[in-house]
Design a protein around this motif. Structure first.
Motif, mmCIF file in Angstrom:
data_model
loop_
_atom_site.group_PDB
_atom_site.id
_atom_site.type_symbol
_atom_site.label_atom_id
_atom_site.label_comp_id
_atom_site.label_asym_id
_atom_site.label_seq_id
_atom_site.Cartn_x
_atom_site.Cartn_y
_atom_site.Cartn_z
ATOM 1 N N THR A 28 0.802 -1.216 0.000
ATOM 2 C CA THR A 28 0.000 0.000 0.000
ATOM 3 C C THR A 28 0.836 1.268 0.000
ATOM 4 N N ARG A 29 2.134 1.146 0.143
ATOM 5 C CA ARG A 29 2.977 2.337 0.154
ATOM 6 C C ARG A 29 2.869 3.068 -1.175
ATOM 7 N N THR A 30 2.903 4.387 -1.109
ATOM 8 C CA THR A 30 2.708 5.180 -2.330
ATOM 9 C C THR A 30 3.998 5.818 -2.832
ATOM 10 N N TYR A 31 5.043 5.845 -1.984
ATOM 11 C CA TYR A 31 6.306 6.417 -2.437
ATOM 12 C C TYR A 31 7.294 5.287 -2.712
ATOM 13 N N TYR A 32 7.556 5.052 -3.976
ATOM 14 C CA TYR A 32 8.501 4.014 -4.351
ATOM 15 C C TYR A 32 8.959 4.271 -5.773
ATOM 16 N N ALA A 33 9.958 3.549 -6.177
ATOM 17 C CA ALA A 33 10.475 3.658 -7.543
ATOM 18 C C ALA A 33 10.449 2.275 -8.184
ATOM 19 N N ASN A 76 -3.204 1.867 -10.805
ATOM 20 C CA ASN A 76 -3.141 0.424 -11.034
ATOM 21 C C ASN A 76 -1.781 -0.171 -10.719
ATOM 22 N N LYS A 77 -0.890 0.655 -10.152
ATOM 23 C CA LYS A 77 0.445 0.172 -9.770
ATOM 24 C C LYS A 77 1.114 -0.565 -10.942
ATOM 25 N N THR A 78 1.043 0.063 -12.099
ATOM 26 C CA THR A 78 1.661 -0.527 -13.286
ATOM 27 C C THR A 78 2.623 0.474 -13.912
ATOM 28 N N VAL A 79 3.784 -0.005 -14.278
ATOM 29 C CA VAL A 79 4.794 0.815 -14.938
ATOM 30 C C VAL A 79 5.053 0.211 -16.315
ATOM 31 N N TYR A 80 5.191 1.095 -17.289
ATOM 32 C CA TYR A 80 5.393 0.673 -18.666
ATOM 33 C C TYR A 80 6.773 1.105 -19.161
ATOM 34 N N LEU A 81 7.303 0.313 -20.065
ATOM 35 C CA LEU A 81 8.527 0.687 -20.764
ATOM 36 C C LEU A 81 8.241 0.566 -22.259
ATOM 37 N N GLN A 82 8.022 1.710 -22.898
ATOM 38 C CA GLN A 82 7.798 1.745 -24.333
ATOM 39 C C GLN A 82 9.153 1.758 -25.021
#
Length: 130
Positions: A28-33, A76-82
């Motif tokens: 649930t943490r909101t600060y992250y990389a 949605n806690k999703t990261v994309y790499l185009q």
């Protein structure tokens, strides 16, 4: 339990494009990389890109600047790499990793260090070949 799952890898011709996704869950943490790393056959794993999910700051290794774009969907806690204009040397297993100990002003150099990340996905294969 925190999980990271990569998807979107595959076989593409040189000059083509792929979009990788990294779906995170179980926290649930909101600060992250989120960092993207890659490992080519016979080579060490290297950092490709990183995004601070809370503020959107982005970082890239020189080899992919102008070709790859990292972005995030915070809700949605999703990261994309185009990945555009792919080259054979981009062939590798791509991993995403989550880090919860970065400060907002931490350098790209620090973000390339694998031990700074706390959780890793299993990886997805990207093959660039004609």
């Amino acid at each position: 339990q925190l999980q990271l799952v990569e998807s979107g890898g595959g076989l593409v011709q040189p000059g083509g494009s792929l979009r990788l996704s990294c779906a995170a869950s179980g926290f649930t943490r909101t600060y992250y990389a989120i960092g993207w790393f890659r490992q080519a056959p016979g080579k060490e794993r290297e950092a490709v890109s990183c995004i601070s999910v809370s503020d959107g700051n982005t970082y890239y290794t020189d080899a992919v600047k102008g070709r790859f774009t990292i972005s995030r969907d915070k809700a949605n806690k999703t990261v994309y790499l185009q990945m555009n204009h792919l080259k054979p040397e981009d062939t590798a297993v791509y991993y995403c990793a989550a880090g919860f100990r970065f400060g907002y002003d931490d350098s790209w150099q620090r973000r390339t260090v694998e031990s700074q990340y706390d959780y890793w996905g299993p990886g997805t294969q990207v093959t660039v070949s004609s």
